[in-house]
Design an enzyme around this catalytic site. Structure first.
Site, PDB file in Angstrom:
ATOM      1  N   HIS A  84     -19.714  24.700 -60.324  1.00 59.01           N
ATOM      2  CA  HIS A  84     -18.518  24.077 -59.751  1.00 59.01           C
ATOM      3  C   HIS A  84     -17.947  22.980 -60.648  1.00 59.01           C
ATOM      4  CE1 HIS A  84     -15.932  23.153 -56.267  1.00 59.01           C
ATOM      5  NE2 HIS A  84     -16.054  21.884 -56.637  1.00 59.01           N
TER       6      HIS A  84
ATOM      7  N   SER B 142     -37.491   5.303 -50.937  1.00 58.36           N
ATOM      8  CA  SER B 142     -38.420   5.554 -49.831  1.00 58.36           C
ATOM      9  C   SER B 142     -38.865   7.015 -49.830  1.00 58.36           C
ATOM     10  CB  SER B 142     -37.761   5.141 -48.514  1.00 58.36           C
ATOM     11  OG  SER B 142     -38.692   5.072 -47.467  1.00 58.36           O
TER      12      SER B 142
ATOM     13  N   ASP C 120     -40.819  -6.131 -47.482  1.00 54.35           N
ATOM     14  CA  ASP C 120     -40.598  -4.816 -46.862  1.00 54.35           C
ATOM     15  C   ASP C 120     -41.730  -4.545 -45.871  1.00 54.35           C
ATOM     16  OD1 ASP C 120     -40.517  -2.081 -46.282  1.00 54.35           O
ATOM     17  OD2 ASP C 120     -39.949  -1.506 -48.311  1.00 54.35           O
TER      18      ASP C 120
ATOM     19  N   HIS D   5     -36.533  -3.461 -47.208  1.00 57.29           N
ATOM     20  CA  HIS D   5     -36.449  -2.021 -47.474  1.00 57.29           C
ATOM     21  C   HIS D   5     -35.008  -1.506 -47.478  1.00 57.29           C
ATOM     22  CE1 HIS D   5     -38.717   1.756 -47.781  1.00 57.29           C
ATOM     23  NE2 HIS D   5     -37.896   2.314 -46.916  1.00 57.29           N
TER      24      HIS D   5
END
Length: 289
Positions: free
Chosen positions: A135, A150, A228, A265
């Site tokens: 594409h 994560s 975190d 986080h």
């Protein structure tokens, strides 16, 4: 297979394309965002693949990471896939936020209930990139690096180790570094892959790094917020396990773990260090001066 352009948005001198298509890997409609910088280089444009975390769609990172700014500045494209099939209508896929919809965990499921649709490993690393290459003729998918956050950080590390030579470099924000030994990994691997833990190790970066023998061995950049809760309280992330595993591998001394005080986080954390990761990748994509 063709992409449908849902939106075309001008940003930082380039274009953000919001696309959808029918996937043969997931047997569902999938969304993906692609940012193409505005400059017209003499050669094809390198690509950075960004894998998002639990619950995210392609829009989270495009709206909050500021990655497109640095992509425009340094001259690389960014691909933002979705995190799971959507609308597969499998019983239980919407029962919890950390499994099923929004949580494909970048594996090819082997358990019957999930194996028809939850094949995000093949989707991301094979089908999607192959179709995007058709594409976007200006993009160079042979000159591609990978990063993520994560669950996506885990997916980036596993994808790099499982495909020697495909990606020029890898980095991660707060990755799930040893999923075989944390609650998120146990839940997702157990449901998608079954009880045989040898199958889990086939996707676990802390196991894969010990076996990695590819000639391409770039440094691995990791940032982890010290504040975190998934890191210091819930022990979901365990980046130190990856560092320890590297000591018994060809990657000894090459996992650059940066634990930064005060950061959590969120995308506030990611956006604070995204330029460090952009600069890390352009060295290997041939864009640095």
């Amino acid at each position: 297979m063709s992409f449908k352009v849902e939106a075309e948005i001008s940003q930082f001198g380039g274009k953000l394309y919001k696309l959808s298509h029918e996937s043969t890997s997931t047997n569902t409609k999938m969304d993906v965002n692609v940012y193409v910088p505005g400059s017209s280089p003499k050669t094809k444009i390198p690509v950075l693949l960004y894998l998002s975390g639990l619950t995210c769609t392609p829009n989270n990172a495009t709206e909050k990471s500021f990655l497109q700014y640095f992509a425009g500045k340094y001259g690389f494209a960014v691909v933002f896939p979705d995190t799971s099939p959507r609308g597969a209508n499998i019983e239980g896929e919407d029962d919890s936020w950390d499994f099923g919809t929004g949580a494909g965990f970048y594996v090819d499921a082997t358990e019957d209930k999930w194996s028809k649709n939850y094949n995000m490993y093949s989707y991301v690393h094979k089908e999607l990139l192959t179709e995007l290459e058709k594409h976007f003729s200006a993009l160079d998918f042979s000159n591609i690096s990978i990063t993520g956050h994560s669950m996506g950080g885990y997916g980036a590390l596993a994808g790099f180790f499982k495909n020697p030579g495909q990606y020029k470099s890898v980095s991660a924000f707060a990755p799930i570094s040893n999923p075989s030994s944390c609650p998120w990994g146990e839940k997702n691997f157990g449901n998608y892959l079954g009880s045989d833990k040898s199958k889990w190790e086939e996707y676990d970066p802390s196991h894969l790094i010990k076996k990695y023998a590819g000639a391409n061995q770039p440094d691995i950049l990791i940032h982890q917020g010290a504040a975190d809760p998934f890191y210091f309280r819930d022990h979901q992330l365990q980046p130190e396990n990856l560092v320890a595993a590297a000591k018994d591998s060809n990657y000894k001394g090459k996992v650059l773990l940066n634990v930064v005080e005060g950061y959590d986080h969120s995308y506030f954390f990611i956006s604070s260090f995204v330029e460090d990761h952009a600069k890390h990748h352009i060295k290997y994509l041939g864009l640095s001066e």
